[in-house]
Structure formats: C-alpha cells, structure tokens
Design a protein around this motif. Structure first.
Motif, PDB file in Angstrom:
ATOM      1  N   PRO A   1      -4.677  -0.538  -2.505  1.00 28.37           N
ATOM      2  CA  PRO A   1      -3.810   0.426  -2.315  1.00 28.37           C
ATOM      3  C   PRO A   1      -3.438   1.895  -2.598  1.00 28.37           C
ATOM      4  O   PRO A   1      -4.097   2.185  -3.745  1.00 28.37           O
ATOM      5  CB  PRO A   1      -2.366  -0.312  -3.052  1.00 28.37           C
ATOM      6  CG  PRO A   1      -3.360  -1.154  -4.293  1.00 28.37           C
ATOM      7  CD  PRO A   1      -4.820  -1.212  -3.434  1.00 28.37           C
ATOM      8  N   GLN A   2      -3.211   2.569  -1.863  1.00 32.79           N
ATOM      9  CA  GLN A   2      -3.094   3.963  -2.106  1.00 32.79           C
ATOM     10  C   GLN A   2      -2.472   4.322  -3.218  1.00 32.79           C
ATOM     11  O   GLN A   2      -2.699   5.333  -3.799  1.00 32.79           O
ATOM     12  CB  GLN A   2      -2.269   4.807  -0.655  1.00 32.79           C
ATOM     13  CG  GLN A   2      -2.576   6.173  -0.685  1.00 32.79           C
ATOM     14  CD  GLN A   2      -4.052   6.839  -0.559  1.00 32.79           C
ATOM     15  OE1 GLN A   2      -4.813   5.912   0.092  1.00 32.79           O
ATOM     16  NE2 GLN A   2      -4.184   8.151  -0.987  1.00 32.79           N
ATOM     17  N   TRP A   3      -1.388   3.464  -3.782  1.00 31.90           N
ATOM     18  CA  TRP A   3      -0.463   4.062  -4.755  1.00 31.90           C
ATOM     19  C   TRP A   3      -1.267   4.176  -6.123  1.00 31.90           C
ATOM     20  O   TRP A   3      -1.087   4.861  -7.256  1.00 31.90           O
ATOM     21  CB  TRP A   3       0.638   3.311  -4.769  1.00 31.90           C
ATOM     22  CG  TRP A   3       0.446   1.887  -5.038  1.00 31.90           C
ATOM     23  CD1 TRP A   3       0.380   0.961  -4.077  1.00 31.90           C
ATOM     24  CD2 TRP A   3       0.156   0.995  -6.167  1.00 31.90           C
ATOM     25  NE1 TRP A   3       0.390  -0.286  -4.435  1.00 31.90           N
ATOM     26  CE2 TRP A   3       0.194  -0.367  -5.904  1.00 31.90           C
ATOM     27  CE3 TRP A   3       0.077   1.741  -7.622  1.00 31.90           C
ATOM     28  CZ2 TRP A   3      -0.038  -1.361  -6.680  1.00 31.90           C
ATOM     29  CZ3 TRP A   3       0.091   0.422  -8.499  1.00 31.90           C
ATOM     30  CH2 TRP A   3      -0.074  -0.966  -8.064  1.00 31.90           C
TER      31      TRP A   3
ATOM     32  N   ALA B   1       2.308   4.390  -0.612  1.00 28.90           N
ATOM     33  CA  ALA B   1       1.753   5.726  -1.434  1.00 28.90           C
ATOM     34  C   ALA B   1       2.923   6.299  -2.230  1.00 28.90           C
ATOM     35  O   ALA B   1       2.480   7.081  -3.286  1.00 28.90           O
ATOM     36  CB  ALA B   1       1.246   6.769  -0.501  1.00 28.90           C
TER      37      ALA B   1
ATOM     38  N   TRP C   1     -11.827   7.952  -3.573  1.00 23.76           N
ATOM     39  CA  TRP C   1     -10.998   8.558  -4.718  1.00 23.76           C
ATOM     40  C   TRP C   1     -11.067   7.452  -5.755  1.00 23.76           C
ATOM     41  O   TRP C   1     -10.572   7.662  -6.930  1.00 23.76           O
ATOM     42  CB  TRP C   1      -9.768   8.690  -4.292  1.00 23.76           C
ATOM     43  CG  TRP C   1      -9.082   7.324  -3.458  1.00 23.76           C
ATOM     44  CD1 TRP C   1      -8.462   7.312  -2.170  1.00 23.76           C
ATOM     45  CD2 TRP C   1      -8.562   6.306  -4.103  1.00 23.76           C
ATOM     46  NE1 TRP C   1      -7.837   6.117  -2.067  1.00 23.76           N
ATOM     47  CE2 TRP C   1      -7.831   5.602  -3.141  1.00 23.76           C
ATOM     48  CE3 TRP C   1      -8.264   5.724  -5.526  1.00 23.76           C
ATOM     49  CZ2 TRP C   1      -7.194   4.125  -3.455  1.00 23.76           C
ATOM     50  CZ3 TRP C   1      -7.816   4.405  -5.689  1.00 23.76           C
ATOM     51  CH2 TRP C   1      -7.021   3.746  -4.791  1.00 23.76           C
TER      52      TRP C   1
ATOM     53  N   GLY D   1       0.842  -1.077  -0.039  1.00 20.42           N
ATOM     54  CA  GLY D   1       0.015   0.160   0.174  1.00 20.42           C
ATOM     55  C   GLY D   1       0.818   1.332  -0.001  1.00 20.42           C
ATOM     56  O   GLY D   1       0.286   2.201   0.363  1.00 20.42           O
TER      57      GLY D   1
ATOM     58  N   PRO E   1     -12.273   2.898  -1.412  1.00 18.19           N
ATOM     59  CA  PRO E   1     -12.158   4.294  -1.324  1.00 18.19           C
ATOM     60  C   PRO E   1     -13.029   5.228  -2.288  1.00 18.19           C
ATOM     61  O   PRO E   1     -13.356   4.871  -3.318  1.00 18.19           O
ATOM     62  CB  PRO E   1     -10.788   4.542  -1.346  1.00 18.19           C
ATOM     63  CG  PRO E   1     -10.303   3.391  -2.161  1.00 18.19           C
ATOM     64  CD  PRO E   1     -11.223   2.219  -1.919  1.00 18.19           C
TER      65      PRO E   1
ATOM     66  N   ARG F   1      -4.038   5.331  -6.574  1.00 17.45           N
ATOM     67  CA  ARG F   1      -4.766   6.630  -6.627  1.00 17.45           C
ATOM     68  C   ARG F   1      -3.752   7.559  -7.581  1.00 17.45           C
ATOM     69  O   ARG F   1      -4.357   8.433  -8.619  1.00 17.45           O
ATOM     70  CB  ARG F   1      -5.050   7.364  -5.539  1.00 17.45           C
ATOM     71  CG  ARG F   1      -5.782   8.458  -5.391  1.00 17.45           C
ATOM     72  CD  ARG F   1      -5.955   9.189  -4.002  1.00 17.45           C
ATOM     73  NE  ARG F   1      -6.864  10.192  -4.038  1.00 17.45           N
ATOM     74  CZ  ARG F   1      -7.224  10.958  -3.046  1.00 17.45           C
ATOM     75  NH1 ARG F   1      -6.769  10.616  -1.766  1.00 17.45           N
ATOM     76  NH2 ARG F   1      -7.892  12.006  -2.880  1.00 17.45           N
TER      77      ARG F   1
ATOM     78  N   SER G   1      -5.623  -4.103   1.549  1.00 18.64           N
ATOM     79  CA  SER G   1      -6.881  -3.155   1.204  1.00 18.64           C
ATOM     80  C   SER G   1      -6.454  -2.391  -0.091  1.00 18.64           C
ATOM     81  O   SER G   1      -5.608  -2.789  -0.444  1.00 18.64           O
ATOM     82  CB  SER G   1      -7.179  -2.214   2.200  1.00 18.64           C
ATOM     83  OG  SER G   1      -6.019  -1.381   2.462  1.00 18.64           O
TER      84      SER G   1
END
Length: 717
Positions: A442-444, A420, A468, A418, A466, A446, A440
């Motif tokens: 993954p923020q990357w 970022a 986003w 995850g 999420p 985004r 979960s």
C-alpha cells in the motif's frame, strides 16, 4: 527578621557546622576494634581473591577500608570502649565480583547495622551466625549463588530489610524470620527454589510493607496470614504454582499499591472486593485460569493505572467505566473468551495509552468513537474476528499518537487498502500478518516515515516490492515473507540505515504490552517479545522474486536474520555477504543459485543457522568457521561435497576448472534427466488432481514447487 536575629541564626549555623567538623574528625581518627578487624580478615580469607583496598593483617585500620563504615564506641552507647575505638556498623561490598564462601565470622560483627554483599558470586550455604546479629537492620545478599535452606533459628530484633532474592535457596519459605523480627518492612525472597505451601507465621511481620515471593515453586493458596498484613504496599506472588480461588481476604489489604499474582494457577472468579482498595494502582493477574466476568469493583476503580488480565478464561462483554478509570494507562485483556462489541467507551479513558484486546471474539468492527482516542499509543486487536479493514484504518488514522498497531489474523481475504491519503505519521510498528490480505504494497505505508518494524507476512500481496521501501531511516525489521511479490529485490533495501547501523533511538513499549513473533502461519504458541529484542531482520522468503542476490547486502552489518528462501533467485552467492558481521541466520534454500559456497562466509562468527538446500550449487562445503556445526540437510539438493574423511573430487574442489568427466557421464546424466522429467510430470499431475479435489492444503505453494522443480530438471537436461 532583624539584624540581631540574623546574626544569631548565622552563629547557630556556624556552631553546628563546627560540631559536625569535630565529629567528622573524631570519626576519621577512629581505630578499628581488633575483634572486628579479625572478623573482616576471616571474611576475606574465604574469598577467592582479596578485596581491593583492604589490609592483609590485623594491624591495619579496617575503618579506612573501602566498603567499611565505623562509628565510635561512645556514639553507640558502649561503655567498654574508648572514644577513639571504632566499631564496624556498615559493610557494603556490592558488585565487587567477589567469589567464594561467606565466613561464619561475619556473625562476630555485633555492632553491624547494614550488610550489603549483593550482586557478587558468593556461594555455599548461609551461615547461621548472620541471623543472630543483634543490631542488624538491613540484610542484602541478593544476586549471588547461595544455596541450601535458610537456617531456621533467627534472632534479628532490629531487622527492617531482608533481601536474599536471585539466589538458589530451597526448602520451605523462611517465614520464621518474622518471629523475632517484628519491625521487618521489606521481605524479598524472589527468584529462588522455595517450595510447598506458605507456612503459618507471616502474620508476625505486622510492619511489613513489601512482600515479594515471586518466581519460586510455591503451591497451594495464598496464606490467610498475608491477608492480615494491613500495611502492605506491594505484594508480588507471580511465577509460582499457586492454585485455587484468589480469596476475598485480598480486599483487606487496603494500603496495597502493587498486586502481582500473574503466571500461577488461580481459578474461579476474580473476587469483587476491590472497592475499598482505593490506593491500588497496579493489578497484574495474567496467565491464570480465572473465569467469569471482570468484577465491577475493578471496572470502576478510581486508582488503577495498569490492569492486566491477559491469558485467562474470562467471558462476557467488556464493560468499563472510563469516568471512574481516569488514571488508567494500560489495559490488557488479550487471550480470553470475551465477546460482544469492541468497547466504544475506551476513548473516554483520557490517560489510556496501551490497549491489548487480542484473541477474543468481538462481533463488531473498530467503532467510530476511536477517532477521538487521542491518548492511544499501542493497540493490538489481533486474532479477534474483525472485519472491514478499510473502515478500521480510516478510523485509526485519526489517533494522533498511535505508535504501535497490531492487527494480525483479522480481515481474512479482504483487500489491503492502498489509499495514499491514509496517514499514520507517528507509527513505528505495523503488524498486519496472517490475514490472506489481497492487493499490493500500500502506498500509504510510504508516509509512515518513522517506521521501525513492518510485518505484512503470510498474506496474498502481489506485484513488485516498491523501491521506496528503502526510504525508511529507522526500519530494522522487514518481514514480507509468504506473499506473492514478484520482480527483483529492490537494491534500495541494502541502503536502509537501520540495517547498516542500528544506533537510532529505539522505541520501548510498556512492559505489559505484548508483541508477537510468529514462527509459522499455523503456530498456536506465538511468542511474546519486547520490541527492542526483535532481531534486525530482512525476510523476503516464500515469494516469487527473481534476479540476483545483490552484493550490496554485505553492507547490512547490523542484520541478524536474512531469509531469501523459496524464491526464484539466480546467480552466485556473493562473497560480500561476509560483511554482514552480525548475521545469525542465513537461509537461501529453494532458489536457482549456482556456483559454490563462498569460503569468505567462514568469517561470519555468529552464524548459527545456515541453509542453501535445493539450489544448483556445486563444489566443497567450507570446513572452517561455523560450517562443521550445520546439519547435512542445510546442503541437500545440490552437487556439494562434504566428505571430510577424504578429498572432494577435483571437479568439485575447483568449480571453476573444466569438467573432464562430463563426456563420460553424459549418457548417465541424460538418462537421469529423462527419469526426473517423468517423475516431475507424474508429480505435477498428481498434485494438480489433488488441488482440484481440494485434498492439498496449500495449492499455491505446491504449484510454486512444481514450477521450480520443472525449471531445475529442464536446466539439467
């Protein structure tokens, strides 16, 4: 140049222009030869409708008709015609929507040089007279509906192009064309029904440059005659039933630029004879039964641009000399039995953009050298026993042009990083499915702002989806199915521009680069699909999402597939889904939806698959639109009425009205509830024991069904 020379040059050019104008004026005043005019009228009489712009009788000047070109008899060296007599030398009626038969009278156009009737709807058999035109140079009847065998007697001494591709001809391959057409340069017989082995005779076409026999029913091996055609530039034999070894004679074709033998049954080793084929740029041999290793002469070819050996039985390690393979752009070695390390020399192939190594058995992770793979755009190493996903993503983020990344069925049970700080600024396609990946969303991801296709299905990802996810301006394919996501569906999904109007610039991968469209997790027949042909999709099925189906889904006018099945969604099916005018598949089964099926859904004219089974729906099933075509299984497990022979009960015809029969059936319902509860307890106990003993295949799915079933029984008591 002096003034005098300049004046002389101007004078010469002016004289040439004047002569050209005189000739043009003579040609313009040509009067069509009466026999040619009659032949053309006979031709038109066999069409289902007249040719636009053509006259209807022999008195009309056919030299003025669209698609007809005449030359004067004198310019053709004919002594029996006046200078104003025009003879038909070209007949071009391509793409005119012509239907009907081809008249034998065309064979009377004895001065015809160029015949093009391609891309029409002409049918029946081929008149033999067409194969006796003494001056014909170009013969193009491609993309029609001609059938039957090609007449065996042919005499076309000046023929250079013979194209009857994309028809329904059958019988033996008409190699007899070569017997009296030694000037032939292009022979295109693709997409017909020619069968049996290639007969002898092709060696007579000694001037042949392009030979296309693809997509027929040809058998046996490659004819030795073909190996004598030393001037061949293109040889296309794909999609037949050729078998046996390729034959070392292929190395005799030293002028070849394009060689396609894909989708046949060639077997044995690929002959190591490519060292003298110094002009070969495209070699496509996928989907055969080749064994052994990649021959050294291919691994060291200085001219190859595309090398495709996918879907064979090749073994050994991948050894490529990228110093020699400097022009290589596309490499496809997927679906073989190759083993050993992932080749770390690939970044030294400086032009290499497309790499498919999927479905092999590598023993090492993605190497550190890939950090320098600056040309890489498309990478698929799915189903290749890879490990260490964190390292792989850390390496691949350094590939500045990476656009498509397919890592399906690898990194089993690993954590999806995850971090970022991971960055893939040009990524448009990300597929990491069927890996049982944990974690979960993954923020990357985004930061992949150009993303158009995201597939993380068949993993073990959890947590909420999420908000986003709605930030992607070009996303038109979203598959998060078969995970453990919870919470409500983010309303932001209903605002994705790529799902509302799919009119953005679409990425088109190399024709040799495959993408997979999974049907089930255990599917062994994953389909190859071009990126542009993927349907606009939202698939969130098989999670633990709850809450309503947002009415705003109706805004997604470009979505073709919407799957929200196997969740805990509740509430009504929104009327507004009728706004999804492109919808072909709608699956809302196995939820807790209530109310009726909105009658507005009959407006979905393209709806081909519909499923609302196992919810709490009631009332009549709509009778209009596509609904009569859906099977009963699409509606089972509800209180829906679909009895077209008689009217539905009032309680179901008007689901909003009071249920006057409730008191009469209360005791029966209570008894049924107790029975269902007993069945549920027994089913849950048996399933739990099965899970404990390891006898069930998908414990998580079973548990989900139990919880949903119990919730339904409880709500009905």
């Amino acid at each position: 140049m002096g003034v005098r020379d300049s004046l002389l040059a101007v004078g010469a050019v002016s004289w040439l222009c004047l002569q050209a104008q005189v000739l043009h004026s003579q040609e313009f005043l040509l009067v069509c030869n009466s026999s040619d005019a009659k032949a053309l009228l006979d031709l038109m009489s066999n069409f289902e409708s007249p040719v636009d712009g053509w006259g209807l009788d022999a008195s009309a000047n056919c030299c003025d008709w669209p698609g007809v070109v005449c030359n004067s008899s004198s310019s053709l060296g004919l002594s029996n015609g006046s200078s104003g007599s025009g003879r038909v030398v070209e007949l071009v009626l391509a793409s005119k929507k012509l239907a009907g038969n081809l008249s034998d009278s065309v064979g009377k156009l004895d001065q015809l040089r160029f015949l093009n009737l391609s891309h029409n709807f002409l049918a029946s058999t081929l008149p033999e007279s067409l194969l006796h035109l003494p001056n014909l140079q170009v013969f193009d009847l491609s993309y029609n509906d001609f059938s039957g065998p090609v007449p065996e007697r042919a005499n076309l001494p000046w023929l250079r192009v013979f194209d009857i591709s994309e028809n329904s001809f059958h019988g033996s391959l008409p190699v007899w064309i070569c017997a009296k057409s030694t000037r032939l340069q292009v022979l295109n017989l693709t997409v017909n029904y020619f069968s049996d082995v290639i007969p002898p005779g092709l060696s007579n076409c000694s001037s042949l440059l392009h030979l296309s026999l693809a997509t027929n029913n040809l058998t046996g091996g490659i004819s030795e005659d073909i190996f004598t055609l030393g001037r061949l530039v293109q040889l296309s034999l794909q999609e037949n039933s050729f078998s046996g070894p390729l034959g070392s004679g292929i190395g005799n074709l030293m002028e070849l630029v394009w060689l396609d033998i894909s989708t046949n049954g060639f077997s044995g080793s690929i002959p190591d004879v490519f060292q003298e084929m110094k002009k070969l740029r495209y070699f496509r041999a996928q989907t055969n039964v080749f064994t052994g290793s990649i021959p050294s002469s291919l691994s060291n070819s200085p001219s190859l641009t595309i090398l495709n050996l996918r879907n064979n039985l090749l073994t050994g390690t991948i050894v490529l000399n990228c110093s020699a393979l400097s022009p290589l752009v596309s490499l496809d070695l997927g679906s073989n039995n190759l083993s050993g390390p992932v080749p770390d020399d690939l970044p030294n192939c400086r032009q290499l953009q497309n790499v498919n190594l999927a479905r092999n058995k590598f023993t090492t992770p993605i190497p550190q050298s890939f950090k320098n793979f600056s040309s890489l755009m498309y990478l698929s190493i799915s189903n290749s026993s890879l490990t260490n996903l964190s390292s792989a993503l850390g390496i691949l983020q350094h590939c500045p042009n990476l656009t498509v990344l397919v890592l399906t069925r690898n990194y089993l049970d690993e954590e999806l990083p995850g971090d970022a700080n991971l960055s893939f600024p040009k990524l448009k396609v990300l597929v990491m499915a069927s890996g049982r990946l944990r974690g979960s969303m993954p923020q990357w991801v985004r930061g992949c702002t150009r993303l158009q296709l995201l597939d993380l299905s068949w993993n073990s990802l959890g947590g909420p989806i999420p908000s986003w996810i709605g930030d992607f301006q070009s996303l038109f394919y979203l598959d998060l199915s078969k995970n453990s996501f919870v919470g409500e569906i983010p309303k932001q999904i209903t605002r994705l521009p790529g799902l509302i109007h799919r009119n953005m610039s679409i990425l088109e991968p190399s024709p040799d680069f495959p993408l997979f469209w999974k049907r089930t997790m255990n599917s062994t027949g994953l389909q190859y699909r071009q990126f542009t042909s993927f349907p606009s999709t939202v698939d969130l099925g098989g999670n633990s999402l709850h809450g309503p189906i947002w009415p705003e889904f109706g805004n997604l006018k470009s979505v073709q597939t919407l799957v929200l099945s196997e969740n805990f969604l509740s509430g009504l099916i929104p009327d507004s889904l009728s706004g999804m005018t492109s919808l072909e598949t709608l699956n809302l089964s196995y939820n807790n939806l209530s109310g009726s099926i909105p009658s507005s859904l009959v407006l979905l004219n393209f709806l081909a698959r519909f499923n609302v089974a196992h919810n709490n729906l009631s009332g009549p099933v709509p009778r209009q639109g596509q609904f009569p075509t859906f099977p009963n299984s699409s509606f089972e497990g509800n209180n829906l009425c679909r009895d077209y022979a008689s009217r539905c009960p009032a309680t179901q015809s008007h689901p909003g009205s009071p249920d006057h029969s409730q008191n009469h059936s209360g005791s029966a319902n209570h008894a049924m509830s107790e029975r269902n509860l007993g069945m549920t307890i027994g089913f849950a106990f048996g399933t739990a024991v099965g899970i404990a003993l390891g006898t069930t295949r998908t414990g998580d799915s079973c548990l989900r069904v139990i919880v949903r079933f119990c919730a339904r029984v409880k709500s009905s008591m």
